[in-house]
Design a protein around this motif. Structure first.
Motif, PDB file in Angstrom:
ATOM      1  N   VAL A   1      -0.733 -12.116 -47.037  1.00  0.00           N
ATOM      2  CA  VAL A   1       0.162 -12.368 -45.908  1.00  0.00           C
ATOM      3  C   VAL A   1       1.285 -13.293 -46.368  1.00  0.00           C
ATOM      4  O   VAL A   1       1.041 -14.278 -47.056  1.00  0.00           O
ATOM      5  N   VAL A   2       2.512 -12.943 -46.000  1.00  0.00           N
ATOM      6  CA  VAL A   2       3.654 -13.821 -46.254  1.00  0.00           C
ATOM      7  C   VAL A   2       3.819 -14.616 -44.957  1.00  0.00           C
ATOM      8  O   VAL A   2       4.211 -14.057 -43.945  1.00  0.00           O
ATOM      9  N   ASP A   3       3.476 -15.883 -44.991  1.00  0.00           N
ATOM     10  CA  ASP A   3       3.353 -16.601 -43.722  1.00  0.00           C
ATOM     11  C   ASP A   3       4.621 -17.330 -43.278  1.00  0.00           C
ATOM     12  O   ASP A   3       4.663 -17.885 -42.192  1.00  0.00           O
ATOM     13  N   GLN A   4       5.672 -17.327 -44.110  1.00  0.00           N
ATOM     14  CA  GLN A   4       6.895 -18.040 -43.691  1.00  0.00           C
ATOM     15  C   GLN A   4       7.669 -17.181 -42.694  1.00  0.00           C
ATOM     16  O   GLN A   4       7.599 -15.958 -42.738  1.00  0.00           O
ATOM     17  N   PRO A   5       8.446 -17.869 -41.809  1.00  0.00           N
ATOM     18  CA  PRO A   5       9.279 -17.104 -40.879  1.00  0.00           C
ATOM     19  C   PRO A   5      10.307 -16.270 -41.650  1.00  0.00           C
ATOM     20  O   PRO A   5      10.723 -16.656 -42.738  1.00  0.00           O
ATOM     21  N   CYS A   6      10.708 -15.137 -41.069  1.00  0.00           N
ATOM     22  CA  CYS A   6      11.666 -14.265 -41.749  1.00  0.00           C
ATOM     23  C   CYS A   6      13.063 -14.524 -41.177  1.00  0.00           C
ATOM     24  O   CYS A   6      13.217 -14.733 -39.972  1.00  0.00           O
ATOM     25  N   ALA A   7      14.062 -14.451 -42.050  1.00  0.00           N
ATOM     26  CA  ALA A   7      15.445 -14.706 -41.631  1.00  0.00           C
ATOM     27  C   ALA A   7      15.919 -13.700 -40.582  1.00  0.00           C
ATOM     28  O   ALA A   7      16.889 -13.957 -39.858  1.00  0.00           O
ATOM     29  N   CYS A   8      15.252 -12.568 -40.479  1.00  0.00           N
ATOM     30  CA  CYS A   8      15.687 -11.539 -39.520  1.00  0.00           C
ATOM     31  C   CYS A   8      15.349 -11.919 -38.080  1.00  0.00           C
ATOM     32  O   CYS A   8      15.819 -11.285 -37.147  1.00  0.00           O
ATOM     33  N   GLY A   9      14.491 -12.922 -37.909  1.00  0.00           N
ATOM     34  CA  GLY A   9      14.157 -13.378 -36.559  1.00  0.00           C
ATOM     35  C   GLY A   9      12.925 -12.726 -35.963  1.00  0.00           C
ATOM     36  O   GLY A   9      12.463 -13.130 -34.894  1.00  0.00           O
ATOM     37  N   ARG A  10      12.394 -11.741 -36.646  1.00  0.00           N
ATOM     38  CA  ARG A  10      11.159 -11.134 -36.118  1.00  0.00           C
ATOM     39  C   ARG A  10       9.998 -12.098 -36.339  1.00  0.00           C
ATOM     40  O   ARG A  10       9.930 -12.739 -37.398  1.00  0.00           O
ATOM     41  N   THR A  11       9.118 -12.168 -35.341  1.00  0.00           N
ATOM     42  CA  THR A  11       8.031 -13.139 -35.429  1.00  0.00           C
ATOM     43  C   THR A  11       6.749 -12.533 -35.995  1.00  0.00           C
ATOM     44  O   THR A  11       5.791 -13.247 -36.248  1.00  0.00           O
ATOM     45  N   HIS A  12       6.735 -11.240 -36.183  1.00  0.00           N
ATOM     46  CA  HIS A  12       5.539 -10.577 -36.701  1.00  0.00           C
ATOM     47  C   HIS A  12       5.427 -10.872 -38.193  1.00  0.00           C
ATOM     48  O   HIS A  12       6.410 -10.707 -38.928  1.00  0.00           O
ATOM     49  N   ARG A  13       4.242 -11.309 -38.600  1.00  0.00           N
ATOM     50  CA  ARG A  13       4.088 -11.729 -40.000  1.00  0.00           C
ATOM     51  C   ARG A  13       4.270 -10.538 -40.952  1.00  0.00           C
ATOM     52  O   ARG A  13       4.117  -9.395 -40.557  1.00  0.00           O
ATOM     53  N   ARG A  14       4.593 -10.903 -42.196  1.00  0.00           N
ATOM     54  CA  ARG A  14       4.800  -9.843 -43.195  1.00  0.00           C
ATOM     55  C   ARG A  14       3.607  -9.755 -44.140  1.00  0.00           C
ATOM     56  O   ARG A  14       2.924 -10.751 -44.360  1.00  0.00           O
ATOM     57  N   ILE A  15       3.411  -8.575 -44.692  1.00  0.00           N
ATOM     58  CA  ILE A  15       2.454  -8.450 -45.794  1.00  0.00           C
ATOM     59  C   ILE A  15       3.246  -8.137 -47.061  1.00  0.00           C
ATOM     60  O   ILE A  15       4.316  -7.519 -47.008  1.00  0.00           O
ATOM     61  N   ALA A  16       2.703  -8.587 -48.181  1.00  0.00           N
ATOM     62  CA  ALA A  16       3.358  -8.348 -49.471  1.00  0.00           C
ATOM     63  C   ALA A  16       3.136  -6.903 -49.885  1.00  0.00           C
ATOM     64  O   ALA A  16       2.237  -6.222 -49.374  1.00  0.00           O
ATOM     65  N   ARG A  17       3.958  -6.449 -50.814  1.00  0.00           N
ATOM     66  CA  ARG A  17       3.777  -5.104 -51.390  1.00  0.00           C
ATOM     67  C   ARG A  17       2.300  -4.880 -51.739  1.00  0.00           C
ATOM     68  O   ARG A  17       1.647  -5.765 -52.274  1.00  0.00           O
ATOM     69  N   ILE A  18       1.816  -3.686 -51.429  1.00  0.00           N
ATOM     70  CA  ILE A  18       0.422  -3.356 -51.752  1.00  0.00           C
ATOM     71  C   ILE A  18       0.314  -3.213 -53.270  1.00  0.00           C
ATOM     72  O   ILE A  18       1.071  -2.448 -53.874  1.00  0.00           O
ATOM     73  N   THR A  19      -0.609  -3.933 -53.865  1.00  0.00           N
ATOM     74  CA  THR A  19      -0.691  -3.859 -55.330  1.00  0.00           C
ATOM     75  C   THR A  19      -1.685  -2.798 -55.793  1.00  0.00           C
ATOM     76  O   THR A  19      -1.891  -2.625 -56.984  1.00  0.00           O
ATOM     77  N   GLY A  20      -2.307  -2.121 -54.866  1.00  0.00           N
ATOM     78  CA  GLY A  20      -3.240  -1.062 -55.244  1.00  0.00           C
ATOM     79  C   GLY A  20      -4.371  -1.024 -54.241  1.00  0.00           C
ATOM     80  O   GLY A  20      -4.385  -1.784 -53.279  1.00  0.00           O
ATOM     81  N   ARG A  21      -5.276  -0.103 -54.441  1.00  0.00           N
ATOM     82  CA  ARG A  21      -6.436  -0.019 -53.561  1.00  0.00           C
ATOM     83  C   ARG A  21      -7.640  -0.592 -54.291  1.00  0.00           C
ATOM     84  O   ARG A  21      -7.727  -0.479 -55.510  1.00  0.00           O
ATOM     85  N   ALA A  22      -8.529  -1.194 -53.519  1.00  0.00           N
ATOM     86  CA  ALA A  22      -9.732  -1.745 -54.141  1.00  0.00           C
ATOM     87  C   ALA A  22     -10.424  -0.639 -54.958  1.00  0.00           C
ATOM     88  O   ALA A  22     -11.018  -0.903 -55.993  1.00  0.00           O
ATOM     89  N   ASP A  23     -10.299   0.615 -54.499  1.00  0.00           N
ATOM     90  CA  ASP A  23     -10.955   1.736 -55.193  1.00  0.00           C
ATOM     91  C   ASP A  23     -10.197   2.220 -56.432  1.00  0.00           C
ATOM     92  O   ASP A  23     -10.710   3.017 -57.196  1.00  0.00           O
ATOM     93  N   ASP A  24      -8.958   1.754 -56.603  1.00  0.00           N
ATOM     94  CA  ASP A  24      -8.124   2.255 -57.704  1.00  0.00           C
ATOM     95  C   ASP A  24      -8.443   1.616 -59.034  1.00  0.00           C
ATOM     96  O   ASP A  24      -7.964   2.052 -60.068  1.00  0.00           O
ATOM     97  N   MET A  25      -9.195   0.524 -58.984  1.00  0.00           N
ATOM     98  CA  MET A  25      -9.393  -0.239 -60.198  1.00  0.00           C
ATOM     99  C   MET A  25     -10.111   0.601 -61.251  1.00  0.00           C
ATOM    100  O   MET A  25     -11.110   1.241 -60.971  1.00  0.00           O
ATOM    101  N   LEU A  26      -9.531   0.599 -62.457  1.00  0.00           N
ATOM    102  CA  LEU A  26     -10.166   1.316 -63.563  1.00  0.00           C
ATOM    103  C   LEU A  26     -10.883   0.287 -64.418  1.00  0.00           C
ATOM    104  O   LEU A  26     -10.407  -0.832 -64.575  1.00  0.00           O
TER     105      LEU A  26
END
Ligand code: DLL
Length: 437
Positions: A313-338
């Motif tokens: 979770v990116v917990d800082q406020p966003c400059a766009c003014g939306r109050t809904h929290r952001r999530i960071a880019r998905i780095t993969g799926r737990a199942d994707d790990m090789l």
């Protein structure tokens, strides 16, 4: 025709709701959802009994943790209609998930659900600067996959001209773009990379020859390096779009013009980040598995769904003014790990290296064979390769070295001519695992 207004928000009151009001709304909606599924979905009745929890126990958002998780296996076991919370004749649409094995997951939408899904897409698209003046070419797959249809309805809600192109047939896509001055496209990262190749081959300079402004890119993981490659190759801005069929498809979380994490629409979903092993919640900012609870779905509410997607979770406020929290880019799926020679590797780590090297093209494949042999096949770029053998050897060594530093094992690197690896119009298959372990 009414004059166009470049609206910064689609529904400002919902998008900028102060956190306390947003959380109060979440709690109210959560309680209603829990009461409804306890009443109408046998799976949840059973799970609540096992967890010794009743709807009345949910008095604060923190009580969410008392509720059981829902997994992909639960959805498959409930196939086809076991998780419906309304009579079948109140449903309006069926989508299925693009799972790789076994039975699909059946996802039902009521009339209100179809409308809500379109609302969230409209909200998301407008957050990127889209207006009704935009021409939207939808290059996702139409059909059981949620990607195209949900986005289609959202763009129509805004009032854009929608071109339901579907994927594939790059020359026809290009023709449509030229003739109808497409400004916005929606596609997977792998198709976007491939399409950039086609433009280069056809001698099209998108900045001069096309009207493209933005691409909504999602449905599979990709790296920041890939975003830059797509932006460069197509001459537009790429907005990351996250969603999953179990949660209506696209429109769960979306980047705004700040392009720094995806706002997850918290009036429709509650987000949690947990340790994928222990299931325990993780502190804000830590990377773990995203767990989502639907708050307004009628036909098929889902509580604490284990997405298997890894983010933070990116917990800082966003400059766009939306109050809904952001999530960071998905780095993969737990199942994707090789696991290769005992080392844990995510394909995204490899992609990050490959897409950051200008001499390399836009397509790659990871092949695992034999006992534990990894080969990374990657296309050379049209421009970056002069055919000289010593240059090929040097480049191979450079890549192998960079990969070794990143993934702690040295794969074989195979450089192949541009356009020779299998292409993908939908979700790409980046890993082929033929190991005999
Ligand atoms: O892919 C919905 C979608 C369509 C999202 C179009 C965005 C654009 P599914 O086929 O159910 O639904 O696959 C969902 O795809 O759990 C993630 O693992 C992955 N995924 C989706 N978007 C992203 C993204 C659609 N932006 C699964 N980054 C999810 C990384 C993504 N992974």
């Amino acid at each position: 025709m009414s004059a166009s207004i470049d609206r910064a928000y689609w529904k400002p009151e919902a998008e900028t709701l102060a956190r306390p009001a947003l959380e109060a709304l979440q709690l109210d909606r959560l309680r209603r959802t829990v009461a409804r599924v306890a009443e109408s979905v046998p799976l949840y009745r059973k799970k609540f009994e096992q967890a010794k929890v009743t709807p009345d126990d949910i008095r604060s958002l923190a009580d969410l943790r008392r509720l059981p998780f829902t997994t992909g296996a639960d959805l498959r076991a409930s196939y086809p209609t076991g998780m419906l919370a309304v009579p079948l004749d109140e449903t309006l649409r069926l989508h299925t998930s693009s799972g790789t094995t076994g039975k699909p997951k059946a996802l039902f939408f009521s009339r209100q659900d179809v409308d809500n899904a379109a609302e969230l897409i409209a909200r998301s698209f407008v957050a990127t600067g889209m207006t009704r003046q935009d021409i939207f070419q939808n290059m996702m797959t139409y059909g059981l996959f949620t990607g195209a249809l949900v986005a289609h309805y959202g763009a129509e809600k805004i009032g854009c001209l929608v071109i339901p192109a579907g994927p594939g047939n790059s020359d026809r896509q290009l023709l449509l773009m030229q003739d109808f001055h497409t400004t916005s496209i929606h596609l997977t990262p792998s198709f976007a990379l491939y399409f950039a190749d086609i433009l280069e081959k056809r001698g099209i300079d998108p900045r001069k020859d096309l009207a493209l402004k933005r691409a909504f890119v999602g449905a599979e993981p990709y790296t920041e390096e890939t975003r830059r490659k797509i932006e460069h190759g197509l001459g537009l801005r790429v907005f990351n779009s996250y969603g999953l069929s179990e949660m209506n498809g696209p429109g769960v979380a979306f980047e705004c013009q700040e392009q720094a994490g995806m706002h997850l629409w918290e009036d429709h979903y509650i987000l949690e980040i947990i340790d994928p092993e222990s299931g325990e919640p993780l502190p804000a900012g830590e990377r773990g598995e995203l767990v989502l609870t639907t708050l307004v779905r009628e036909a098929m509410p889902i509580l604490r769904y284990r997405t298997r997607d890894i983010t933070s979770v990116v917990d800082q406020p966003c400059a766009c003014g939306r109050t809904h929290r952001r999530i960071a880019r998905i780095t993969g799926r737990a199942d994707d790990m090789l696991i290769v020679r005992g080392v844990n590797i995510y394909p995204q780590q490899i992609e990050r290296i490959l897409m950051g090297l200008p001499k390399l093209g836009r397509n790659y494949l990871i092949v695992l064979e034999g006992l534990d042999e990894m080969t990374v096949k990657v296309e050379l770029s049209e421009a970056g390769f002069d055919g000289q053998l010593d240059h090929v050897v040097a480049l191979k060594n450079e890549i192998a070295g960079l990969l070794r530093a990143e993934i702690l094992t040295k794969p074989r690197v195979e450089l192949v001519p541009p356009g020779t690896l299998p292409i993908s119009e939908g979700k790409a298959k980046r890993v082929i695992d033929n190991r005999k372990l």
